[in-house]
Each structure stands twice: as structure tokens, then as C-alpha cells.
Design a protein around this motif. Structure first.
Motif, PDB file in Angstrom:
ATOM      1  N   LYS A 130     -46.369   1.545  79.940  1.00 31.43           N
ATOM      2  CA  LYS A 130     -47.084   2.209  81.027  1.00 31.43           C
ATOM      3  C   LYS A 130     -47.178   1.244  82.204  1.00 31.43           C
ATOM      4  N   ASP A 131     -46.540   1.591  83.277  1.00 29.35           N
ATOM      5  CA  ASP A 131     -46.485   0.718  84.445  1.00 29.35           C
ATOM      6  C   ASP A 131     -47.523   1.162  85.456  1.00 29.35           C
ATOM      7  N   PRO A 132     -48.505   0.299  85.785  1.00 26.99           N
ATOM      8  CA  PRO A 132     -49.517   0.702  86.780  1.00 26.99           C
ATOM      9  C   PRO A 132     -48.932   0.862  88.178  1.00 26.99           C
ATOM     10  N   ASP A 153     -39.031   3.420  91.592  1.00 25.23           N
ATOM     11  CA  ASP A 153     -37.862   4.281  91.455  1.00 25.23           C
ATOM     12  C   ASP A 153     -36.717   3.576  90.754  1.00 25.23           C
ATOM     13  N   ARG A 154     -36.660   2.254  90.876  1.00 22.12           N
ATOM     14  CA  ARG A 154     -35.538   1.518  90.310  1.00 22.12           C
ATOM     15  C   ARG A 154     -35.964   0.103  89.949  1.00 22.12           C
ATOM     16  N   ARG A 194     -28.633 -25.367  87.649  1.00 20.47           N
ATOM     17  CA  ARG A 194     -29.740 -24.698  86.983  1.00 20.47           C
ATOM     18  C   ARG A 194     -29.604 -23.191  87.135  1.00 20.47           C
ATOM     19  N   GLN A 195     -30.301 -22.470  86.261  1.00 20.91           N
ATOM     20  CA  GLN A 195     -30.243 -21.018  86.280  1.00 20.91           C
ATOM     21  C   GLN A 195     -31.646 -20.452  86.088  1.00 20.91           C
ATOM     22  N   ALA A 196     -31.828 -19.227  86.497  1.00 17.55           N
ATOM     23  CA  ALA A 196     -33.092 -18.545  86.243  1.00 17.55           C
ATOM     24  C   ALA A 196     -32.859 -17.054  86.332  1.00 17.55           C
ATOM     25  N   ALA A 197     -33.530 -16.294  85.472  1.00 21.50           N
ATOM     26  CA  ALA A 197     -33.466 -14.839  85.532  1.00 21.50           C
ATOM     27  C   ALA A 197     -34.844 -14.342  85.952  1.00 21.50           C
ATOM     28  N   THR A 198     -34.897 -13.503  86.962  1.00 19.67           N
ATOM     29  CA  THR A 198     -36.170 -13.036  87.495  1.00 19.67           C
ATOM     30  C   THR A 198     -36.222 -11.519  87.465  1.00 19.67           C
ATOM     31  N   TRP A 199     -37.307 -11.001  86.946  1.00 24.20           N
ATOM     32  CA  TRP A 199     -37.499  -9.553  86.848  1.00 24.20           C
ATOM     33  C   TRP A 199     -38.182  -9.079  88.123  1.00 24.20           C
ATOM     34  N   VAL A 200     -37.504  -8.243  88.882  1.00 22.73           N
ATOM     35  CA  VAL A 200     -38.060  -7.782  90.153  1.00 22.73           C
ATOM     36  C   VAL A 200     -38.004  -6.268  90.228  1.00 22.73           C
ATOM     37  N   LYS A 201     -38.804  -5.714  91.101  1.00 20.75           N
ATOM     38  CA  LYS A 201     -38.822  -4.269  91.301  1.00 20.75           C
ATOM     39  C   LYS A 201     -38.747  -3.970  92.786  1.00 20.75           C
TER      40      LYS A 201
END
Length: 214
Positions: free
Chosen positions: A178-180, A184-185, A207-214
Motif C-alpha cells: 500500500k503506497d501512501p 503512475d510509473r 563505484r555503483q549504486a541502485a536508487t529506487w525513484v518515482k
């Protein structure tokens, strides 16, 4: 000379040092054992129970040309022809199966960074898993958890294989999604920094990094 009594702290430090030495030398000890040694297996309690779902993936590892945005090109590592590797998106509690086919000219493994997996699936060569040799395959299997933005990466020749392509995002969505702030994507943004080598035409990642964005 009077006998010196060691403190509890000194005893624990010495014991920890012996443990690290034992683990660090395990790959050497294995080479002395006749026949095919059994990988070291450490007990691990799953973070979450299996929900009955299985998500299967096939990774074909190869070499290929990579072109950066500024036009520079180099020979990188590809997973299914992609640089960096494809995204794995699963839900917490899913059983993840990843068959890795090594088409490289060198051994490799995959490590699932930040994920609680059984020791034989952790991808540490010489400790928990034999390296996947050229022309060989290996199937990783584990229950995804805990939820969050993770990444997978090589655990052999890390200074070369990881920055040059053998890594990718691993997104484990929570069971209760459940996302407050619904969007859309959803997109995954991978950040990686390269520096040019003194050798013309070669590029080394740092270096590397994975970032979760909306």
C-alpha cells in the motif's frame, strides 16, 4: 615471569581473529582436500517464508562493446546483451531462481547484495560456492527478502567485472504494497561512475549504486 591473566575482551578478540583466519584460509585448505571439496555451509534462517510463487530468470554472461554517452567505447561485460544487467523485480517471499550461463573466458559468481540467502547461494568463491567456470552454468535459488532496493554483482575479479558491467538492480517489493503516495510509473535509476585509465581506450569503474525513484 608471573603468569598473565587475559581479560574477557582479549580472549574474544583472539577468538575472533582465529575465526577470520579460518574463513580466510578456507579456499587454500580446500585445495589440499582430495576429491571434490564440499563448499562451506553456514546455517541461515530465512528472513521471510516462501509464499509459493517462483520467479525464474536466465542470465547469459558475455563480453561486448559498450558506448558511453560521451562517445567513449570499451569492452564490457554484458548480461543478456545489456549493460548494466537487467532488473530483477520480485515480491518479498517469492522464490527466485536465476540460471547463470557463463560465456566469458574467465570464472565468475553472483552475489545478492543485502539479501538473506542460504550460504551456498551467496556467491563467495572458495567459501560458499565454486566459481562458475567458462562454459558452465549454475542456478541460484533463494527466497526474496527483506524488501527494499538491492543489487546483484559479481564476486570474482570484482575490480574488473563489477564496474565494467556485471551488476544490476534487484527490487524486492514489500508484501503489503500500500503506497501512501501512488505514482503512475515506477523507475529504477542506476548510478555508476567511471574514470579513464592511462591506457588509451580503456575505462575502469569506481563505484555503483541502485536508487529506487518515482
Amino acid at each position: 615471569m608471573a603468569n598473565k591473566r587475559i581479560t574477557r575482551r582479549e580472549f574474544l578478540m583472539a577468538l575472533g581473529g582465529l575465526t577470520l583466519i579460518g574463513l580466510g584460509s578456507y579456499s587454500f585448505i580446500r585445495s589440499l582436500i582430495p576429491g571434490r571439496p564440499i563448499p562451506l555451509v553456514l546455517p541461515q534462517k530465512p528472513t521471510v517464508p516462501w509464499n509459493g510463487n517462483v520467479k525464474s530468470f536466465v542470465f547469459n554472461l558475455s563480453r561486448g562493446d559498450v558506448t558511453l554517452r560521451d562517445g567513449r567505447r570499451f569492452s564490457g561485460y554484458l548480461i543478456n546483451g545489456q549493460f548494466p544487467g537487467p532488473e530483477i523485480r520480485v515480491r518479498e517471499g517469492d522464490k527466485v531462481r536465476v540460471m547463470v550461463n557463463n560465456h566469458l573466458d574467465q570464472p565468475t559468481t553472483l552475489h545478492w547484495h543485502g539479501v538473506n540467502v542460504p550460504s551456498p547461494m551467496d556467491g563467495v568463491p572458495g567459501i560458499s560456492q565454486d566459481p562458475i567456470l567458462p562454459g558452465q552454468s549454475f542456478t541460484y535459488e533463494f527466497v526474496a527478502g527483506p524488501s527494499g532496493t538491492r543489487w546483484y554483482h559479481s564476486h570474482v575479479f570484482e575490480m574488473d567485472q563489477i564496474p565494467n558491467g556485471l551488476f544490476g538492480p534487484l527490487i524486492i517489493e514489500p508484501v503489503n504494497s500500500k503506497d501512501p503516495y501512488p505514482a503512475d510509473r515506477d523507475m529504477t535509476l542506476i548510478l555508476s561512475t567511471w574514470v579513464a585509465n592511462p591506457i588509451p581506450g580503456s575505462i575502469t569503474g569506481c563505484r555503483q549504486a541502485a536508487t529506487w525513484v518515482k
